[in-house]
Scaffold this active site. Structure first.
Site, short mmCIF file in Angstrom:
data_model
loop_
_atom_site.label_atom_id
_atom_site.label_comp_id
_atom_site.label_asym_id
_atom_site.label_seq_id
_atom_site.Cartn_x
_atom_site.Cartn_y
_atom_site.Cartn_z
N GLY A 210 -0.06 1.28 -11.00
CA GLY A 210 0.35 0.00 -10.41
C GLY A 210 0.77 0.18 -8.97
O GLY A 210 0.52 1.22 -8.36
N ASN A 211 1.39 -0.84 -8.41
CA ASN A 211 1.89 -0.72 -7.04
C ASN A 211 3.18 -1.52 -6.91
O ASN A 211 3.62 -2.17 -7.86
CB ASN A 211 0.83 -1.17 -6.03
CG ASN A 211 0.44 -2.62 -6.23
OD1 ASN A 211 1.24 -3.52 -6.02
ND2 ASN A 211 -0.79 -2.85 -6.68
N ARG A 212 3.77 -1.49 -5.70
CA ARG A 212 5.13 -2.01 -5.55
C ARG A 212 5.18 -3.47 -5.09
O ARG A 212 6.21 -3.95 -4.68
CB ARG A 212 5.89 -1.14 -4.54
CG ARG A 212 6.11 0.28 -5.07
CD ARG A 212 6.64 1.20 -4.00
NE ARG A 212 7.87 0.71 -3.42
CZ ARG A 212 8.43 1.20 -2.32
NH1 ARG A 212 7.85 2.20 -1.68
NH2 ARG A 212 9.54 0.70 -1.86
N SER A 213 4.07 -4.18 -5.18
CA SER A 213 4.09 -5.57 -4.71
C SER A 213 4.96 -6.42 -5.64
O SER A 213 4.85 -6.38 -6.86
CB SER A 213 2.67 -6.13 -4.70
OG SER A 213 2.71 -7.49 -4.40
N ALA A 277 -1.78 -7.38 -3.99
CA ALA A 277 -2.13 -5.97 -3.78
C ALA A 277 -3.03 -5.58 -4.95
O ALA A 277 -2.56 -5.40 -6.08
CB ALA A 277 -0.87 -5.13 -3.75
#
Ligand code: CTP
Length: 406
Positions: A210-213, A277
């Site tokens: 995943g990512n930090r958005s 993102a």
């Protein structure tokens, strides 16, 4: 000298959701608005006059025959900075669309020259009925904001579209519409699609990449577009924020799911803003059962494959006049990389953020440069994500072809 409080008329028509308007009223008065509640006669069957009077601190009436010397049927509408009707029943929408003036609220709607917002709430069948659809279209064509109802539990046991959105989110609509004032509905008649959040690419049933958005920027874009009168589809991936009132939120998980939802909504969209993102890569194979630790051994490497590039696909498949906006997160050579990306993805606008450990992600503020395919460059100093969202919509609205004359 202190500036006078903004004057809001809170219209309430006869739906069970009238009780939720109490919370909206509270938020409006507590944030410094002078609110006069104008219920319809039948709305008072759901919530009584003393409740409205006590919460607003102003007298309450449904009739044009009370206090005639002050000509309330004209004065209230003329003096208002905002008229907000919540809940708006099918009957009230019909009366407003046809210009009837048979009680104080409908008189007020006819005399108001300020922004007007309706937040409908009713059963799904009534909302979907061609008569209601036509009335909503008429009101929207006049520049009125009609907030899409939310989906979920309705009165009784049924569920569907028709719920009054959360009062906290209705308050956000009121705040934005008031801030823009008369003439602020420049996205009326437009359908815009916004993607938000960050995709998750499954490794096995319990793990993902995943990512930090946080979704804050995309949600700010959706909220501000609703207040400017647009029909908004918000394609959201893994966002833990309340759904913006008036937007149709489509939940997704992975890049592939987001791609399907965005391309489907884009078919009728005047603009698509890809604030999400999207993971550039996903694991090449999904493990159907949880990957276990192997005794003493090293884990198997995870091989990655490329995800489809949704923004690039939008750039290739767009219909004439459609405006495409991308976001780019850069850590170095911000402008050069941004220009190259704008050209590569055939977007009209690219919002370039400089990102780092504590810049942008999850923060309420943002700074950016917005690059245009026409060579323009708009610097946006650090400020609220909503302020950046407004500038994005200004630039998008400037790129729309005007509506053909009637
Ligand atoms: N995007 C997309 N589909 C992808 C990847 C990104 O639609 N598979 C969109 C994003 O929503 C965003 C823009 O493309 O609007 C970002 O482009 P991207 O090439 O991912 O740039 P960066 O995230 O800045 O990263 P990099 O330069 O490393 O590619």
């Amino acid at each position: 000298m202190t500036s006078p409080k903004p004057r809001v008329v809170l219209g309430v028509s006869a739906g069970i959701a009238a009780y939720k308007a109490c919370e909206l009223l509270r938020r409006l008065t507590e944030s410094g608005h002078d609110v006069t509640v104008v219920p319809t006669a039948d709305a008072l069957r759901f919530v009584g006059e003393p409740t409205w009077a006590a919460l607003s601190g102003n007298p309450v009436s449904s009739r044009v025959w009370d206090g005639v010397a002050e000509v309330p049927h004209v004065r209230l509408g003329q003096a208002a900075d905002l008229v907000f009707v919540a809940p708006a029943t099918a009957d009230l929408l019909a009366r407003a669309a046809n210009g009837l003036a048979d009680d104080l609220l409908t008189n007020t709607l006819l005399t108001a020259r300020c922004p007007v917002v309706f937040a409908p709430a009713m059963h799904t069948e009534m909302w979907e009925h061609p008569a209601t659809r036509a009335n909503v279209a008429t009101l929207r064509a006049r520049g009125v904001v009609v907030v899409e109802p939310a989906s979920g539990r309705l009165t009784g046991k049924d569920t569907g579209t028709g719920r009054l959105p959360d009062p906290a989110e209705l308050f956000e609509v009121a705040r934005h519409v008031l801030a823009r004032g008369t003439g602020g509905r420049d996205l009326a008649g437009r359908h815009v699609v916004v993607s938000a959040g960050g995709t998750r690419e499954a490794i096995d049933p319990v793990r993902f990449i995943g990512n930090r958005s946080s979704g804050l920027q995309g949600y700010a874009l959706a909220r501000t577009a609703v207040a400017r009168g647009a029909r908004v589809t918000l394609v959201s991936a893994n966002v833990a924020l309340p759904e913006p009132a008036g937007a149709r939120t489509v939940p997704t998980g992975s890049a592939e799911e987001m791609r399907r939802a965005v391309l489907e909504a884009a078919g009728t969209a005047d603009a698509v803003v890809m604030a999400a993102a999207v993971a550039d890569f996903r694991p090449s194979g999904y493990q159907g059962s949880k990957i276990k630790k192997t005794e003493g051994g090293e884990p198997e490497p995870i091989r990655l494959v490329k995800n489809p590039d949704i923004l690039a696909e939008l750039g290739e498949t767009r219909h004439p006049g459609q405006v495409i906006v991308g976001f780019a997160a850069e850590t170095e050579n911000v402008l050069d990389n941004g220009r190259a990306k704008l050209a590569r993805k055939r977007s009209d606008l690219l919002v370039v953020n400089q990102v780092g450990e504590d810049l942008t992600f999850g923060r309420p503020d943002n700074a950016a440069v917005i690059l245009g395919a026409d060579g323009s460059q708009t610097e946006v100093p650090r400020g609220a994500k909503e302020a950046l969202a407004e500038i994005v919509w200004d630039l998008v609205a400037a790129r729309f072809a005007p509506f053909p004359p009637d």
